[in-house]
Design an enzyme around this catalytic site. Structure first.
Site, short mmCIF file in Angstrom:
data_model
loop_
_atom_site.label_atom_id
_atom_site.label_comp_id
_atom_site.label_asym_id
_atom_site.label_seq_id
_atom_site.Cartn_x
_atom_site.Cartn_y
_atom_site.Cartn_z
N SER A 234 0.83 -1.20 0.00
CA SER A 234 0.00 0.00 0.00
C SER A 234 0.87 1.26 0.00
O SER A 234 1.70 1.44 -0.88
CB SER A 234 -0.96 -0.04 1.20
OG SER A 234 -1.92 0.98 1.10
N ASP A 360 -9.42 -2.92 -6.73
CA ASP A 360 -8.97 -2.37 -5.45
C ASP A 360 -9.85 -1.18 -5.07
O ASP A 360 -9.92 -0.20 -5.80
CB ASP A 360 -7.51 -1.94 -5.55
CG ASP A 360 -6.89 -1.67 -4.19
OD1 ASP A 360 -7.58 -1.11 -3.32
OD2 ASP A 360 -5.71 -2.00 -4.00
N HIS A 389 -8.04 -4.88 -1.61
CA HIS A 389 -6.84 -4.16 -1.19
C HIS A 389 -6.05 -5.00 -0.21
O HIS A 389 -6.47 -5.22 0.94
CB HIS A 389 -7.22 -2.82 -0.55
CG HIS A 389 -6.04 -1.95 -0.23
ND1 HIS A 389 -5.26 -1.37 -1.19
CD2 HIS A 389 -5.49 -1.59 0.96
CE1 HIS A 389 -4.29 -0.67 -0.63
NE2 HIS A 389 -4.41 -0.79 0.69
#
Length: 530
Positions: A234, A360, A389
């Site tokens: 991320s 996502d 995600h």
């Protein structure tokens, strides 16, 4: 009679209502259930029906790479997982359900880390949580053993996401599975996370690469024989790619993996407030950032706008009242532009695998730099249609994450191949850290010698000054004469050319001088004749 019949006959709506009352109530309940199911299926973006029917077409992993990429032909082409398919767990076949399930439960393995506190030069504290191969050997926890300086076991350095630390479920999956493959894993927690206080005025942000830079340098010097690899998740993936672009070939990393990177923070900021579902994620992440700020309230009270932080309703609000003030960015958009990793993709010189899910809900596919990844021979981009995600749950029980298996396979093949990156050694005397600032005592200067020639000489700061002073001469004069003599000896042809130019340019002056003398001698003769 006809008018009376029309008046007495019921209207079509009355007949329709009477017909509807004859339908059993259970049929209405069934119809309502079907409609709600269809709405819910589309709202949360379920895809298990499509996976079951079109598994061969929709679940294939899409690979983007340069046709001449040695990374693909030498490493990725040997990775079966990346050339296979990703099929989500049926009862988690939704990007939103996968993402929420990962954050609230995630079925993480049970183990404990070995913590090491690392102090930076500015007084900051970083928690390094270790999980070695010996800790999980044979599937059971053993006594903690320290890594020796001569250990050649590869080390995977993990950079967490926003407000995540080593206790997050997905990081536990990654650390445990990577350690089981025979590697040592260390999670570099962001400042102020992992139960560690902020001990300086520096906080991490989406573009803060200083911490990972110093941690990697520290690990390289402490374990010089252990190959270093990095995995970013991320926001940590954005930091990793930005770091790789900044360092180029100077990084000690042999390879890297970026999972679910936001890539372009400005596009991500526009995306996360687009629909109701994205706004819910925006609000949830803002609450997490506010919780992080409350843990370090004394520092934020002094460095940021505390009232604005408490009233923030979005990530952008928090960045405006906290991140920009602490990081000294002019505006939020300036912070997003400078911190985005997209602009650094072309400079990546390390074998890099990037994994992203097209559904996502936090990091939109609109921000993925497709062309930049395809142009760089050191990058392979793997995208899946589903995964959420950082989730990618697979199997009927959802006990494993697909991207963790793909990452470990890629790093395992890369570590046994000749395609690992080799650090380019840079001379510190000419590099940024070792480069001295220009000084007024440093040359070059112009030296005018007695014969009129002009030459550039350099003031040499060395131990010869002491010897010259002992001989009773000024070091500056002797160094200047010595430099001029060396210049004349090394460039004799240039000196002759200078002499020739001097003679040519002096002819007009010589003619004027002879004319003046001749006129002066002729004056008395002229007067006497008259």
């Amino acid at each position: 009679m006809e008018e009376e019949d029309l008046i007495l006959s019921p209207s079509p709506y009355d007949l329709l209502f009477q017909a509807l009352t004859l339908i059993p109530i259970r049929h209405y309940l069934i119809a309502l259930f079907v409609l709600c199911t269809i709405f819910f299926y589309n709202f949360v973006e379920f895809h298990f029906l499509g996976d079951a029917i079109l598994r061969y077409f929709r679940c294939r992993v899409n690979l983007i790479y340069n046709p001449d990429s040695p990374l693909y032909h030498g490493v990725v082409s040997r990775c079966q997982i990346l050339h296979g398919r990703y099929v989500a767990t049926p009862w988690l076949a939704s990007p939103h359900i996968q993402t929420c399930f990962l954050n609230f439960h995630g079925l993480p393995p049970v183990f404990t880390y070995t913590r090491q506190l690392f102090l930076t030069s500015d007084g900051g504290t970083i928690a390094l949580d270790w999980l070695t191969n010996s800790d999980v050997l044979d599937g059971s926890l053993h006594n903690k053993s320290e890594i020796t300086k001569e250990d050649t076991t590869p080390i995977a350095v993990v950079i967490p996401g926003l407000t995540s630390d080593s206790s997050s479920a997905y990081l536990k999956h990654l650390a445990y599975d990577t350690a089981k493959t025979g590697w040592n894993v260390v999670i570099s927690n962001h400042r102020g996370l992992g139960g560690v206080s902020v001990t300086s005025d520096c906080f991490y942000n989406a573009g803060w690469t200083d911490d990972i830079r110093v941690v990697l340098d520290y690990l390289q010097h402490k374990y010089p024989r252990a190959p270093l690899f990095a995995i970013g998740t991320s926001i940590g993936a954005n930091v990793l790619v930005k770091y790789l672009g900044e360092e180029g070939e100077k990084t000690p990393l042999r390879g890297a993996v970026a999972i679910c990177s936001p890539w372009d923070l400005l596009i991500g900021d526009r995306f996360i407030c687009r629909t109701l579902k994205q706004k819910l994620y925006d609000k949830a992440l803002t609450i997490g950032l506010q919780g992080y700020a409350q843990l370090h309230e004394p520092q934020f009270l002094r460095l940021a706008n505390w009232e604005g932080i408490k009233k923030s309703r979005s990530i952008r609000d928090f960045d405006n009242h906290a991140t920009c003030l602490v990081g000294k960015f002019e505006t939020v958009d300036t912070y997003y532009r400078k911190s985005s990793s997209t602009q650094y993709v072309g400079n990546v010189a390390v074998p890099l695998l990037c994994i992203s899910a097209l559904d996502d809900p936090l990091c939109t596919k609109e921000a993925i730099p497709w062309d930049e990844c395809r142009a760089n021979k050191n990058i392979v981009l793997a995208t899946t249609n589903h995964g959420g995600h950082l989730a990618f749950f697979e199997g009927l029980t959802g006990s494993s994450l697909w991207w963790v298996r793909a990452t470990n396979e890629f790093l395992g093949v890369l570590s046994c191949s000749p395609y690992m990156h080799i650090q380019k050694i840079v001379d510190k005397r000419s590099s940024g850290s070792g480069k001295q600032e220009p000084s007024i005592n440093q040359g070059p200067y112009l030296n005018i010698a007695e014969d009129g020639l002009v030459a550039a000489v350099k003031y040499e700061q060395d131990t010869n000054k002491t010897t010259l002073k002992q001989r009773g001469r000024k070091p500056e004069e002797d160094v200047t004469k010595k430099s001029f003599k060396e210049l004349c000896r090394q460039t004799k042809q240039s000196v002759w050319w200078l002499g020739y130019i001097g003679m040519v340019t002096s002819f007009p002056l010589l003619g004027m001088l002879l004319n003046y003398i001749f006129r002066k001698k002729q004056r008395p003769t002229t007067t006497s004749t008259s």
